[in-house]
Design a protein around this motif. Sequence first.
Motif, PDB file in Angstrom:
ATOM      1  N   GLY A  13       0.835  -1.199   0.000  1.00  0.00           N
ATOM      2  CA  GLY A  13       0.000   0.000   0.000  1.00  0.00           C
ATOM      3  C   GLY A  13       0.868   1.248   0.000  1.00  0.00           C
ATOM      4  N   ALA A  14       0.241   2.385  -0.215  1.00  0.00           N
ATOM      5  CA  ALA A  14       0.975   3.649  -0.314  1.00  0.00           C
ATOM      6  C   ALA A  14       1.724   3.974   0.973  1.00  0.00           C
ATOM      7  N   ARG A  15       1.108   3.755   2.119  1.00  0.00           N
ATOM      8  CA  ARG A  15       1.775   4.060   3.390  1.00  0.00           C
ATOM      9  C   ARG A  15       2.977   3.165   3.622  1.00  0.00           C
ATOM     10  N   THR A  16       2.813   1.881   3.363  1.00  0.00           N
ATOM     11  CA  THR A  16       3.922   0.943   3.531  1.00  0.00           C
ATOM     12  C   THR A  16       5.047   1.276   2.565  1.00  0.00           C
ATOM     13  N   ALA A  17       4.690   1.547   1.320  1.00  0.00           N
ATOM     14  CA  ALA A  17       5.707   1.898   0.323  1.00  0.00           C
ATOM     15  C   ALA A  17       6.425   3.184   0.716  1.00  0.00           C
ATOM     16  N   PHE A  18       5.681   4.174   1.238  1.00  0.00           N
ATOM     17  CA  PHE A  18       6.324   5.426   1.634  1.00  0.00           C
ATOM     18  C   PHE A  18       7.266   5.201   2.817  1.00  0.00           C
ATOM     19  N   ALA A  19       6.838   4.383   3.777  1.00  0.00           N
ATOM     20  CA  ALA A  19       7.705   4.082   4.923  1.00  0.00           C
ATOM     21  C   ALA A  19       8.984   3.390   4.450  1.00  0.00           C
ATOM     22  N   ARG A  20       8.849   2.455   3.525  1.00  0.00           N
ATOM     23  CA  ARG A  20      10.024   1.769   2.973  1.00  0.00           C
ATOM     24  C   ARG A  20      10.884   2.738   2.176  1.00  0.00           C
ATOM     25  N   PHE A  21      10.241   3.635   1.424  1.00  0.00           N
ATOM     26  CA  PHE A  21      10.959   4.632   0.641  1.00  0.00           C
ATOM     27  C   PHE A  21      11.799   5.522   1.550  1.00  0.00           C
ATOM     28  N   VAL A  22      11.192   5.971   2.647  1.00  0.00           N
ATOM     29  CA  VAL A  22      11.909   6.817   3.597  1.00  0.00           C
ATOM     30  C   VAL A  22      13.077   6.050   4.200  1.00  0.00           C
ATOM     31  N   LEU A  23      12.843   4.803   4.563  1.00  0.00           N
ATOM     32  CA  LEU A  23      13.902   3.985   5.152  1.00  0.00           C
ATOM     33  C   LEU A  23      15.048   3.770   4.163  1.00  0.00           C
ATOM     34  N   CYS A  24      14.726   3.295   2.978  1.00  0.00           N
ATOM     35  CA  CYS A  24      15.773   3.015   1.971  1.00  0.00           C
ATOM     36  C   CYS A  24      16.345   4.296   1.379  1.00  0.00           C
ATOM     37  N   GLY A  25      15.479   5.104   0.797  1.00  0.00           N
ATOM     38  CA  GLY A  25      15.929   6.327   0.137  1.00  0.00           C
ATOM     39  C   GLY A  25      16.504   7.330   1.117  1.00  0.00           C
ATOM     40  N   GLY A  26      15.860   7.439   2.277  1.00  0.00           N
ATOM     41  CA  GLY A  26      16.364   8.358   3.288  1.00  0.00           C
ATOM     42  C   GLY A  26      17.706   7.915   3.840  1.00  0.00           C
ATOM     43  N   GLY A  27      17.858   6.615   4.043  1.00  0.00           N
ATOM     44  CA  GLY A  27      19.145   6.098   4.519  1.00  0.00           C
ATOM     45  C   GLY A  27      20.254   6.335   3.513  1.00  0.00           C
ATOM     46  N   VAL A  28      19.961   6.060   2.251  1.00  0.00           N
ATOM     47  CA  VAL A  28      20.944   6.307   1.197  1.00  0.00           C
ATOM     48  C   VAL A  28      21.204   7.810   1.079  1.00  0.00           C
ATOM     49  N   GLY A  29      20.148   8.617   1.173  1.00  0.00           N
ATOM     50  CA  GLY A  29      20.295  10.070   1.082  1.00  0.00           C
ATOM     51  C   GLY A  29      21.107  10.647   2.221  1.00  0.00           C
ATOM     52  N   LEU A  30      20.878  10.144   3.423  1.00  0.00           N
ATOM     53  CA  LEU A  30      21.630  10.632   4.576  1.00  0.00           C
ATOM     54  C   LEU A  30      23.116  10.286   4.435  1.00  0.00           C
ATOM     55  N   ALA A  31      23.381   9.038   4.057  1.00  0.00           N
ATOM     56  CA  ALA A  31      24.778   8.639   3.831  1.00  0.00           C
ATOM     57  C   ALA A  31      25.393   9.463   2.700  1.00  0.00           C
ATOM     58  N   SER A  32      24.602   9.746   1.676  1.00  0.00           N
ATOM     59  CA  SER A  32      25.089  10.533   0.543  1.00  0.00           C
ATOM     60  C   SER A  32      25.442  11.954   0.948  1.00  0.00           C
ATOM     61  N   SER A  33      24.658  12.531   1.846  1.00  0.00           N
ATOM     62  CA  SER A  33      24.940  13.906   2.249  1.00  0.00           C
ATOM     63  C   SER A  33      26.306  14.005   2.929  1.00  0.00           C
ATOM     64  N   PHE A  34      26.644  13.005   3.734  1.00  0.00           N
ATOM     65  CA  PHE A  34      27.955  13.007   4.371  1.00  0.00           C
ATOM     66  C   PHE A  34      29.060  12.712   3.356  1.00  0.00           C
ATOM     67  N   ALA A  35      28.752  11.847   2.393  1.00  0.00           N
ATOM     68  CA  ALA A  35      29.733  11.534   1.347  1.00  0.00           C
ATOM     69  C   ALA A  35      30.009  12.757   0.476  1.00  0.00           C
ATOM     70  N   VAL A  36      28.960  13.524   0.158  1.00  0.00           N
ATOM     71  CA  VAL A  36      29.140  14.740  -0.643  1.00  0.00           C
ATOM     72  C   VAL A  36      30.017  15.732   0.118  1.00  0.00           C
ATOM     73  N   ALA A  37      29.712  15.915   1.404  1.00  0.00           N
ATOM     74  CA  ALA A  37      30.492  16.859   2.214  1.00  0.00           C
ATOM     75  C   ALA A  37      31.960  16.431   2.287  1.00  0.00           C
ATOM     76  N   ALA A  38      32.198  15.144   2.464  1.00  0.00           N
ATOM     77  CA  ALA A  38      33.578  14.649   2.545  1.00  0.00           C
ATOM     78  C   ALA A  38      34.291  14.787   1.206  1.00  0.00           C
ATOM     79  N   LEU A  39      33.628  14.417   0.116  1.00  0.00           N
ATOM     80  CA  LEU A  39      34.242  14.483  -1.210  1.00  0.00           C
ATOM     81  C   LEU A  39      34.466  15.928  -1.647  1.00  0.00           C
ATOM     82  N   ALA A  40      33.592  16.833  -1.209  1.00  0.00           N
ATOM     83  CA  ALA A  40      33.720  18.247  -1.576  1.00  0.00           C
ATOM     84  C   ALA A  40      34.969  18.887  -0.983  1.00  0.00           C
ATOM     85  N   ALA A  41      35.595  18.224  -0.032  1.00  0.00           N
ATOM     86  CA  ALA A  41      36.855  18.738   0.508  1.00  0.00           C
ATOM     87  C   ALA A  41      37.985  18.593  -0.517  1.00  0.00           C
ATOM     88  N   TRP A  42      37.837  17.669  -1.478  1.00  0.00           N
ATOM     89  CA  TRP A  42      38.882  17.421  -2.485  1.00  0.00           C
ATOM     90  C   TRP A  42      38.532  17.914  -3.880  1.00  0.00           C
TER      91      TRP A  42
END
Length: 174
Positions: A13-42
């Motif tokens: 359902g839409a709610r379950t899919a959104f919760a999974r989206f936040v978990l997967c996409g949000g987790g990848v996005g959060l890790a990506s934000s730190f990766a961007v900040a670290a890579l932007a130093a170089w």
Amino acid sequence: METAQSGRQAAPGARTAFARFVLCGGGVGLASSFAVAALAAWISWGLANALITALSTLLATELHARFTFGAGRHATWRQHVQSAGSAAASYAVTCAAMLVLHQLNPAPGAMIEQGVYLSASALAGVARFAALRLVVFARTTRPVRATATATPTPTVPAARATAPAVPAELCRAA
């Protein structure tokens, strides 16, 4: 649960899919934000964001295909390309937000940059969820086409029909 005809899991359902989206996409996005900040130093922030966005999009698309939208299998090339389109729009939103931030404050602190980046990513993420659910991973049912060489199924009187009907496409396997 898989259906007998399609071999695919039932779409959540839409709610379950959104919760999974936040978990997967949000987790990848959060890790990506730190990766961007670290890579932007170089390298430049724009290039760092582009590289991390490309890598995180591949990872997130696989997670969404397998888990978020219930396909339970690898993402197809078509899904990767369509997902990349929505990621490109997300990239534009995050870049625009960071450009506006740097116009307003030429030397923002790391916490302010992270806050602006994550806020822009969240806004883009909601739009991306809608695009992925309604377009990229949308489930369509295709009508079964009758062939000219198909043998008509004999009719059984209602009084003698005790077993459930077998779909015609399963009968043609012999």
